[in-house]
Enzyme design. Sequence first.
Site, PDB file in Angstrom:
ATOM      1  N   GLY A   1       0.980  -1.085   0.269  1.00 21.55           N
ATOM      2  CA  GLY A   1      -0.326  -0.259   0.206  1.00 21.55           C
ATOM      3  C   GLY A   1       1.039   1.278   0.128  1.00 21.55           C
ATOM      4  N   GLY A   2       0.279   2.012  -0.014  1.00 22.66           N
ATOM      5  CA  GLY A   2       1.379   3.619   0.747  1.00 22.66           C
ATOM      6  C   GLY A   2       2.654   3.549   1.019  1.00 22.66           C
TER       7      GLY A   2
ATOM      8  CE  LYS B   1       0.696  -0.996   7.807  1.00 27.21           C
ATOM      9  NZ  LYS B   1      -0.266  -0.379   7.874  1.00 27.21           N
TER      10      LYS B   1
ATOM     11  CG  ASP C   1      -8.017   4.573   5.326  1.00 27.75           C
ATOM     12  OD1 ASP C   1      -9.468   5.467   4.785  1.00 27.75           O
ATOM     13  OD2 ASP C   1      -7.411   4.244   5.304  1.00 27.75           O
TER      14      ASP C   1
END
Length: 495
Positions: A21-22, A41, A139
Amino acid sequence: MTEVGALLAGRYRLERRLGSGGMGVVWLASDELLQRPVAVKQLSAAEGASPEVAEEARQRAMREGRIAARLHHPNAVAVHDVTEHDGFPVLIMEYLPSRSLADVLAEKGRMTPGAVASMGAQAAAALDAAHAAGITHRDIKPGNLLLGDDGTTKITDFGISHAADDIAVTRTGVIAGTPAYLSPEVARGHAPTPASDVYSLGATLYAAVEGIPPFGDEATNSIALLHEVAAGQFRPPQMAGVLAPVLARMLQVDPAQRPTPAQASEALQAVVSGAPSPLPEPDHTQPISAVAAAAPGGGTRLDNVPVRSPRRSRRWIYLAAGAAAVVLVLLAVLLPSGGQEQPKEQAAAPAELERVVSDYYALLPEHPGNAWTRLGTGLQAQGRAGYEGFWSSVADVRVVEPPQASGPGVVRVTVELVMPDGTRITELHQLGLRGAQQPKIESDAILNSSTSAPPPPPPPPARVEPPREKEEGKKDENKGNEDRKGEEDKKGEDN
């Protein structure tokens, strides 16, 4: 660059890449100390990022670890450890064999209301626990809901969440979140709140059952989409069925009108079980068509986003208020006084409920107007035009398994919808009915659905030319027959 087989912090062996992801990459790894699979992560700053941005990424990752360590809930992905690799923080998280809701929707398009309600009830329960710990996710979107192979739903990625007592690292003037799933107040510059998470979850569930977010996606123009979100007016759901009233409450423009996560979880679970909704009636004395002005100082640059005025005029509101007053007067005159409890309405017999459902589907799709009169106010509130428009797109309806009462006021039935192109959609419906004399269908939940594509048309038959040899043999045979017939005719003349 980290590769498969790398060992992080002396114990986490990377096995394969799960996604990116970003903010970085997620790996499946093995914790060689505890002998268990984990999700790693690994965050990194964007290429060419300034030192300020890189430091912000580090702070954000450390904050995520501290926040997630407070949260222990079966429907929230747990963070086990925070370490560092190549100068950037690495989060060691619980590994859940799963797919994100975003991936599921990309493959299937949409889900049944029953499946969406079950998923939403679990996610709302996790939000309730997070908010109790002082955490706002900020989010919630399909990419951050993980659907486990065992039916478990978990919320992940608190990377941009905000704890009330933790340092804020999101820079002033930047909206953190995904535009299509933001709440109207956040889109207009307000700080996210627990009520904002409820709205974002409602928008996520809307997208799951309808196949598209309430205001569309940001593929065309993110700024235009933010204006739409800030206005708060979206197309009512068309495919949600009994789930629609819960979504409507979660997607209220006024945060005070939205249910708490605990209330939303209970209401969504009621959809799954077919029970009446436990949500209290909304407080109509509070405005729900507008949000307050953007917070002064900082925030986004959408402070002056215009909010479109409601379509209904003030004259309509005055007439409605007058009508309500008349109704109250009539009730005061007609209802008995003394506060005596009125007898409860008797439920119809199971056989009567099954007959009502059978008659309802017998009218479809040829007579949607008559079928409409069999619906209660809850389903009719979704709009007659959309209802009749849907049934006009169906070629035939067949009852696969006849109606069967499964509880007080509850009937299950399996039907097959045949579309004009030959596609067949088989659905298991759970209908809720009310009324003793003339029961009405008040709720409709699709518990299961499957689609079979039409078979391809058969190829045209191939033209087979007869062999010439046989054809010539046939001509010789015919000629021989003619010669024999001529000889017989000649003998007859001689005689």
